[in-house]
Design an enzyme around this catalytic site. Sequence first.
Site, mmCIF file in Angstrom:
data_model
loop_
_atom_site.group_PDB
_atom_site.id
_atom_site.type_symbol
_atom_site.label_atom_id
_atom_site.label_comp_id
_atom_site.label_asym_id
_atom_site.label_seq_id
_atom_site.Cartn_x
_atom_site.Cartn_y
_atom_site.Cartn_z
ATOM 1 N N SER A 17 0.878 -1.257 0.006
ATOM 2 C CA SER A 17 -0.023 0.045 -0.017
ATOM 3 C C SER A 17 0.998 1.294 -0.079
ATOM 4 O O SER A 17 1.694 1.537 0.793
ATOM 5 C CB SER A 17 -0.824 -0.043 1.307
ATOM 6 O OG SER A 17 -1.382 1.314 1.486
ATOM 7 N N HIS A 40 -0.985 -1.023 -4.413
ATOM 8 C CA HIS A 40 -2.374 -1.029 -4.001
ATOM 9 C C HIS A 40 -2.482 0.517 -3.524
ATOM 10 O O HIS A 40 -1.653 1.063 -2.932
ATOM 11 C CB HIS A 40 -2.605 -1.784 -2.596
ATOM 12 C CG HIS A 40 -3.643 -1.605 -1.914
ATOM 13 N ND1 HIS A 40 -4.890 -2.491 -2.151
ATOM 14 C CD2 HIS A 40 -4.137 -0.821 -0.859
ATOM 15 C CE1 HIS A 40 -5.867 -2.018 -1.387
ATOM 16 N NE2 HIS A 40 -5.534 -1.115 -0.467
ATOM 17 N N ASP A 64 -4.552 3.674 -1.962
ATOM 18 C CA ASP A 64 -5.564 3.741 -1.005
ATOM 19 C C ASP A 64 -6.135 5.300 -1.409
ATOM 20 O O ASP A 64 -5.443 6.225 -1.107
ATOM 21 C CB ASP A 64 -4.944 3.840 0.539
ATOM 22 C CG ASP A 64 -4.966 2.432 0.835
ATOM 23 O OD1 ASP A 64 -5.984 1.538 0.694
ATOM 24 O OD2 ASP A 64 -3.840 1.868 1.242
ATOM 25 N N MET A 84 -8.764 7.996 -0.446
ATOM 26 C CA MET A 84 -9.652 8.254 0.709
ATOM 27 C C MET A 84 -10.172 9.661 0.416
ATOM 28 O O MET A 84 -9.364 10.630 -0.036
ATOM 29 C CB MET A 84 -8.765 8.241 1.909
ATOM 30 C CG MET A 84 -8.207 6.875 2.230
ATOM 31 S SD MET A 84 -7.508 7.038 3.845
ATOM 32 C CE MET A 84 -6.634 5.504 3.736
ATOM 33 N N HIS A 132 -8.014 1.109 -4.315
ATOM 34 C CA HIS A 132 -9.068 0.765 -3.318
ATOM 35 C C HIS A 132 -9.819 2.110 -2.992
ATOM 36 O O HIS A 132 -9.045 3.046 -2.348
ATOM 37 C CB HIS A 132 -8.155 0.325 -2.148
ATOM 38 C CG HIS A 132 -9.171 0.156 -1.023
ATOM 39 N ND1 HIS A 132 -8.466 0.002 0.331
ATOM 40 C CD2 HIS A 132 -10.431 -0.156 -0.737
ATOM 41 C CE1 HIS A 132 -9.504 -0.428 1.149
ATOM 42 N NE2 HIS A 132 -10.429 -0.494 0.667
ATOM 43 N N MET A 185 -11.995 4.287 -1.018
ATOM 44 C CA MET A 185 -12.646 4.542 0.283
ATOM 45 C C MET A 185 -13.314 5.724 0.086
ATOM 46 O O MET A 185 -12.879 7.100 0.555
ATOM 47 C CB MET A 185 -11.730 4.376 1.272
ATOM 48 C CG MET A 185 -11.316 3.043 1.629
ATOM 49 S SD MET A 185 -9.487 2.931 2.711
ATOM 50 C CE MET A 185 -8.394 3.178 1.316
ATOM 51 N N MET A 239 -11.434 -6.054 4.824
ATOM 52 C CA MET A 239 -10.605 -5.041 5.719
ATOM 53 C C MET A 239 -10.454 -5.631 7.179
ATOM 54 O O MET A 239 -11.472 -6.148 7.815
ATOM 55 C CB MET A 239 -11.438 -3.763 5.822
ATOM 56 C CG MET A 239 -11.692 -3.111 4.305
ATOM 57 S SD MET A 239 -10.098 -2.848 3.671
ATOM 58 C CE MET A 239 -9.380 -1.820 4.990
ATOM 59 N N ASP A 270 -6.585 -6.708 4.066
ATOM 60 C CA ASP A 270 -5.793 -5.311 4.178
ATOM 61 C C ASP A 270 -6.183 -4.810 5.432
ATOM 62 O O ASP A 270 -7.136 -4.688 5.898
ATOM 63 C CB ASP A 270 -6.686 -4.408 2.966
ATOM 64 C CG ASP A 270 -6.019 -3.046 2.903
ATOM 65 O OD1 ASP A 270 -5.095 -2.953 3.439
ATOM 66 O OD2 ASP A 270 -6.847 -2.336 2.114
HETATM 67 C C1 DX5 Z 1 -6.279 1.410 5.480
HETATM 68 C C2 DX5 Z 1 -5.625 1.071 4.075
HETATM 69 C C3 DX5 Z 1 -4.761 0.173 4.257
HETATM 70 C C4 DX5 Z 1 -3.721 0.484 4.786
HETATM 71 C C5 DX5 Z 1 -2.758 -0.886 5.293
HETATM 72 O O1 DX5 Z 1 -7.606 2.115 5.334
HETATM 73 O O2 DX5 Z 1 -7.014 0.477 3.216
HETATM 74 O O3 DX5 Z 1 -4.441 -0.470 2.657
HETATM 75 O O4 DX5 Z 1 -2.777 1.269 3.933
HETATM 76 O O5 DX5 Z 1 -1.702 -0.269 6.191
HETATM 77 P P1 DX5 Z 1 -1.166 -1.061 7.183
HETATM 78 O O6 DX5 Z 1 -0.537 -2.170 6.543
HETATM 79 O O7 DX5 Z 1 -0.047 -0.161 7.765
HETATM 80 O O8 DX5 Z 1 -2.376 -1.514 8.099
HETATM 81 ZN ZN ZN Z 2 -6.229 -0.304 1.166
#
Ligand code: DX5
Ligand code: ZN
Length: 211
Positions: free
Chosen positions: A7, A32, A34, A36, A65, A67, A136, A172
């Site tokens: 990620s 990956h 993320d 947000m 991903h 979010m 998750m 994840d």
């Molecule tokens: C959380 C993300 C993950 C996160 C994982 O909201 O979707 O992908 O970056 O990070 P670690 O491996 O630090 O839990």
């Molecule tokens: Zn993620």
Amino acid sequence: MVKIAPSLLSADFADLKNEIIRLDEGGADAIHLDVMDGNFVPNLTFGPCVVKAIRPYTKLPFDAHLMVKNPDEMLEWFALAGVDMLTVHAEVCPHLDKTLDAIHSLGLKAGAALNPSTPEAVLEYVLDKLDLILVMTVNPGFGGQKFMEHQLSKIAKIRKLIGSRNITLSVDGGINPMTAAEAVSAGADMLVAGTAVFAGGKIAGNIKALR
Ligand code: DX5
Ligand code: ZN
């Protein structure tokens, strides 16, 4: 062999180009991303402009991903930015079946993510449209949180639901060498990890340790 999808959330955002190159050389199987929106999750990261900027520096697949509260409005933005797969949260897709079709019609692979409180049953009738399921194991929004052990039974249930279908089962949140082993024994075949991949700047060794 289990696939490792680092990620980018734990990368040095001031040096994303080189972080991407380091992940590629370090043996990552996918990147990956993320995304947000400060609405679905209490944090903001990056959007399609950043994805487009880093796209030239690796041939590894990009999995975004999302979010975000309104993924349907953004699918095309990320397709144009060069992602290979879009993973949407089932919680914000009242017409998940249609959303998965929309992703496929953009020529991309389609994934569905489930928050820890969301039961796997929401995926039962869209299984034939899924390329990936993302479980998750933390509440999404931040890296560095603790792996939720009670999600292991959900991973095992989803592995059964998948049956002989060609669907990647990814996990994840809070993945480290110990929780990686638990997730894989429960049925995962892909692991997303941020903190554990970038720890100490030893990307290649960290990825190897996770595998
Ligand atoms: C959380 C993300 C993950 C996160 C994982 O909201 O979707 O992908 O970056 O990070 P670690 O491996 O630090 O839990
Ligand atoms: Zn993620």
